[in-house]
Write a protein that holds these residues in place. Sequence first.
Motif, mmCIF file in Angstrom:
data_model
loop_
_atom_site.group_PDB
_atom_site.id
_atom_site.type_symbol
_atom_site.label_atom_id
_atom_site.label_comp_id
_atom_site.label_asym_id
_atom_site.label_seq_id
_atom_site.Cartn_x
_atom_site.Cartn_y
_atom_site.Cartn_z
ATOM 1 N N MET A 128 26.486 59.773 -3.283
ATOM 2 C CA MET A 128 26.698 59.234 -4.725
ATOM 3 C C MET A 128 27.199 57.926 -5.164
ATOM 4 S SD MET A 128 24.527 60.521 -6.436
ATOM 5 C CE MET A 128 25.264 59.942 -8.631
ATOM 6 N N GLY A 129 28.388 58.157 -3.580
ATOM 7 C CA GLY A 129 29.766 57.234 -4.080
ATOM 8 C C GLY A 129 28.957 55.714 -3.423
ATOM 9 N N ALA A 130 28.205 55.801 -1.863
ATOM 10 C CA ALA A 130 27.785 54.585 -1.724
ATOM 11 C C ALA A 130 26.622 54.174 -3.118
ATOM 12 C CB ALA A 130 27.138 55.201 -0.608
ATOM 13 N N THR A 131 26.226 54.678 -3.392
ATOM 14 C CA THR A 131 24.831 54.655 -4.581
ATOM 15 C C THR A 131 25.547 53.272 -5.958
ATOM 16 O OG1 THR A 131 23.323 55.706 -3.932
ATOM 17 C CG2 THR A 131 23.158 54.762 -5.980
ATOM 18 N N VAL A 132 27.066 54.085 -6.153
ATOM 19 C CA VAL A 132 27.576 53.398 -7.125
ATOM 20 C C VAL A 132 28.283 51.838 -6.902
ATOM 21 C CG1 VAL A 132 29.763 53.699 -8.470
ATOM 22 C CG2 VAL A 132 27.778 55.299 -8.314
ATOM 23 N N LEU A 133 28.740 52.267 -5.230
ATOM 24 C CA LEU A 133 29.678 50.934 -4.962
ATOM 25 C C LEU A 133 28.832 50.010 -4.552
ATOM 26 C CD1 LEU A 133 31.799 49.737 -3.962
ATOM 27 C CD2 LEU A 133 31.398 50.663 -1.735
ATOM 28 N N TYR A 161 22.300 74.245 -0.729
ATOM 29 C CA TYR A 161 22.742 75.000 0.823
ATOM 30 C C TYR A 161 24.604 75.052 0.689
ATOM 31 C CZ TYR A 161 17.559 73.123 2.682
ATOM 32 O OH TYR A 161 17.022 73.338 3.315
ATOM 33 N N SER A 162 24.578 74.364 -0.761
ATOM 34 C CA SER A 162 26.117 74.818 -0.756
ATOM 35 C C SER A 162 26.077 76.389 -1.160
ATOM 36 C CB SER A 162 26.851 73.850 -1.713
ATOM 37 O OG SER A 162 28.173 74.314 -1.507
ATOM 38 N N PRO A 163 26.821 76.877 -0.358
ATOM 39 C CA PRO A 163 27.764 78.356 -0.650
ATOM 40 C C PRO A 163 28.457 78.765 -2.142
ATOM 41 C CG PRO A 163 28.794 77.964 0.980
ATOM 42 C CD PRO A 163 28.073 76.913 0.817
ATOM 43 N N HIS A 164 28.726 77.461 -2.093
ATOM 44 C CA HIS A 164 30.187 77.353 -3.555
ATOM 45 C C HIS A 164 29.107 76.402 -4.706
ATOM 46 C CE1 HIS A 164 32.675 77.197 -0.723
ATOM 47 N NE2 HIS A 164 33.069 76.436 0.059
ATOM 48 N N ARG A 165 28.355 77.524 -5.884
ATOM 49 C CA ARG A 165 27.889 77.935 -6.768
ATOM 50 C C ARG A 165 28.704 76.569 -8.202
ATOM 51 N NH1 ARG A 165 24.482 77.662 -3.649
ATOM 52 N NH2 ARG A 165 23.470 76.944 -5.659
ATOM 53 N N THR A 166 29.983 76.737 -8.283
ATOM 54 C CA THR A 166 31.121 76.231 -9.052
ATOM 55 C C THR A 166 31.236 74.456 -8.974
ATOM 56 O OG1 THR A 166 32.363 78.008 -10.018
ATOM 57 C CG2 THR A 166 32.806 76.234 -10.665
ATOM 58 N N ALA A 167 31.623 74.377 -7.603
ATOM 59 C CA ALA A 167 31.679 73.432 -7.323
ATOM 60 C C ALA A 167 29.991 72.198 -7.497
ATOM 61 C CB ALA A 167 31.674 72.987 -6.028
ATOM 62 N N VAL A 168 28.849 73.200 -7.318
ATOM 63 C CA VAL A 168 27.543 72.206 -7.311
ATOM 64 C C VAL A 168 27.361 71.873 -8.687
ATOM 65 C CG1 VAL A 168 25.653 73.144 -7.485
ATOM 66 C CG2 VAL A 168 26.902 73.168 -5.098
ATOM 67 N N VAL A 169 27.379 72.995 -9.398
ATOM 68 C CA VAL A 169 27.583 72.761 -11.374
ATOM 69 C C VAL A 169 28.060 71.740 -11.517
ATOM 70 C CG1 VAL A 169 27.706 74.088 -12.666
ATOM 71 C CG2 VAL A 169 26.459 75.099 -11.201
ATOM 72 N N ILE A 170 29.113 71.151 -11.524
ATOM 73 C CA ILE A 170 30.235 70.685 -12.075
ATOM 74 C C ILE A 170 29.737 69.207 -10.956
ATOM 75 C CG2 ILE A 170 32.707 69.540 -11.931
ATOM 76 C CD1 ILE A 170 33.777 72.763 -11.735
ATOM 77 N N SER A 171 29.440 68.949 -9.834
ATOM 78 C CA SER A 171 29.007 68.039 -9.166
ATOM 79 C C SER A 171 27.918 67.295 -9.517
ATOM 80 C CB SER A 171 28.975 68.237 -7.900
ATOM 81 O OG SER A 171 30.176 68.639 -6.676
ATOM 82 N N LEU A 172 26.984 68.288 -10.042
ATOM 83 C CA LEU A 172 25.641 68.254 -10.466
ATOM 84 C C LEU A 172 25.383 66.864 -12.086
ATOM 85 C CD1 LEU A 172 22.807 70.322 -9.436
ATOM 86 C CD2 LEU A 172 23.523 67.841 -8.525
ATOM 87 N N ALA A 174 28.839 65.797 -12.991
ATOM 88 C CA ALA A 174 28.945 64.227 -12.362
ATOM 89 C C ALA A 174 28.091 62.921 -12.176
ATOM 90 C CB ALA A 174 30.126 65.000 -11.720
ATOM 91 N N GLY A 175 27.174 63.709 -11.466
ATOM 92 C CA GLY A 175 25.925 62.578 -11.563
ATOM 93 C C GLY A 175 25.519 62.515 -12.403
ATOM 94 N N GLY A 176 25.013 63.234 -13.430
ATOM 95 C CA GLY A 176 24.116 62.840 -14.007
ATOM 96 C C GLY A 176 24.556 61.692 -15.291
ATOM 97 N N VAL A 177 26.436 61.993 -15.357
ATOM 98 C CA VAL A 177 27.076 61.229 -16.095
ATOM 99 C C VAL A 177 26.975 60.236 -15.166
ATOM 100 C CG1 VAL A 177 28.721 61.128 -16.788
ATOM 101 C CG2 VAL A 177 28.400 63.010 -17.094
ATOM 102 N N LEU A 178 27.259 59.742 -14.235
ATOM 103 C CA LEU A 178 26.825 58.585 -13.735
ATOM 104 C C LEU A 178 25.932 57.745 -13.487
ATOM 105 C CD1 LEU A 178 28.617 59.566 -10.161
ATOM 106 C CD2 LEU A 178 29.726 57.823 -11.807
ATOM 107 N N TYR A 179 24.899 58.720 -12.685
ATOM 108 C CA TYR A 179 23.724 57.973 -13.657
ATOM 109 C C TYR A 179 23.754 57.109 -14.999
ATOM 110 C CZ TYR A 179 21.079 59.092 -9.232
ATOM 111 O OH TYR A 179 21.251 58.475 -7.605
ATOM 112 N N ALA A 180 24.056 58.386 -15.840
ATOM 113 C CA ALA A 180 23.931 57.298 -17.292
ATOM 114 C C ALA A 180 25.182 56.174 -17.899
ATOM 115 C CB ALA A 180 24.281 59.158 -18.156
ATOM 116 N N VAL A 181 25.890 56.032 -16.792
ATOM 117 C CA VAL A 181 26.944 55.491 -17.230
ATOM 118 C C VAL A 181 26.211 53.796 -16.397
ATOM 119 C CG1 VAL A 181 29.745 54.725 -16.788
ATOM 120 C CG2 VAL A 181 29.024 56.189 -17.507
#
Length: 450
Positions: A128-133, A161-172, A174-181
């Motif tokens: 995501m960071g490389a795509t925004v850059l 594949y990530s076992p951290h469910r809370t972090a995955v939801v927050i990351s997804l 945030a990624g949707g917000v980046l695609y919108a902005v």
Amino acid sequence: MSWYEELADRVRGTRTFGTPPPPSRWAWVTDGLLALALAITTIVGDLNRSYVDVHPNPGDTPFPVPVPPPIQVPSPPLLPEIPEFPRPSAVEHLLPPVEAWELLAAALTALPLVLRRRFPLTVYWVVMGATVLLHQGHVAADATTVTFASGLVAAYSAAMYSPHRTAVVISLVAGGVLYAVFPLVPDVDEGFVPLLVLLPIALASHGVHLWRQRERALRAGREAELRRAVEAERSRIARELHDVVTHNVSMMTIQAGAARTVLDTSPDLAREAMLAVEAAGRTAMSELRHVMGLLTMAADGPDPAADVDLAPQPGLDRLAELTDRVRASGVPVEVTVEGEPVALSAGVDLAAYRVVQEALTNVVKHAPGARVSVTVAYEPRRLRVEVRDTGAPGPGTSRDRPERGAAFPGGGHGLLGLRERLAVYGGTLRTGRGPGGGYEVRATIPWEAP
């Protein structure tokens, strides 16, 4: 724990299915080929710095109005005028030359997907960071399409594949917000709309299948681990019961045989032998209650072993009591202590005691009439325990006997259990013929477990 670690733990959330198993070799190969293909396609698409924008010419009249023929004067029929369609105009756009940092960002939008199964959440944020850059500069439309596909693969990997469910939801989110902005979504023709609808459905169904498969595999792994733990506990209990019962029962057998022999000629000696049998039986029952009390203890509720006289596990401090019982059965035992005694851990102390107990039990069973010497040496950094006997006198000497603990009743479980017990503390056990014709048991145990 620092405030940063606490914040990181809260963001990651709880693990639902534990750490995923390591990827197979085939998974590494497929992920590597996928990442390489997407990276090459992104770079090639971004190197195409010109594109053509086709649109109608606004100066053209789309449908000119035909002039009707005059009504007054008859005239020959006229052919219908062919309507004029708009003539499209094409505008070629030329982007500035690509720069080195743009090529690097284009490669980073796909190459991290090699590790998408091993570090899914980290790979997602790198992509995501490389795509925004990359989209901070001038990006070709073809490169935007490929980076969008790379982002979908990274998001799918993080969700699966990530076992951290809370972090995955927050990351997804945030990624949707980046695609919108940011302008990260490519222009899609109408023909690609069914593909964009069916692809997420296929990925979601595949993800649910993998999720259930992982859950079944982890459940099977837990059950297998539980079975191994139960088997290991059974083996430990069997060794403990062998150590507790064999010695005392052997003493009782020897003393009972001696009492029967001298019952008519020496009643006093027979009485002493029967008292020794009684004492050995009481000791055996006490130690059996101790072991069985430990087995029946529950984590909650009343303690079923509360009414049992639970003596502490024996150690070298009870070596004199052990050798006295063996001497009472008619086997001469000599004990030698070398070095300055040191405080041993409970496990090492018990293991050393069991070595002497097992060796003396074997002497009573297999070498009646032999003399025994027990040596306990406190050497630097280790404890050495040796038990030697002179062998049974007469034609049945130990030279002619098979290896002890192998061909006699009991199958050698005592010595095998001793080796396993000593291995827990980094110790070793050596058994075999002694230089003087008897049998020797030699154990070395580090003072501290490795």
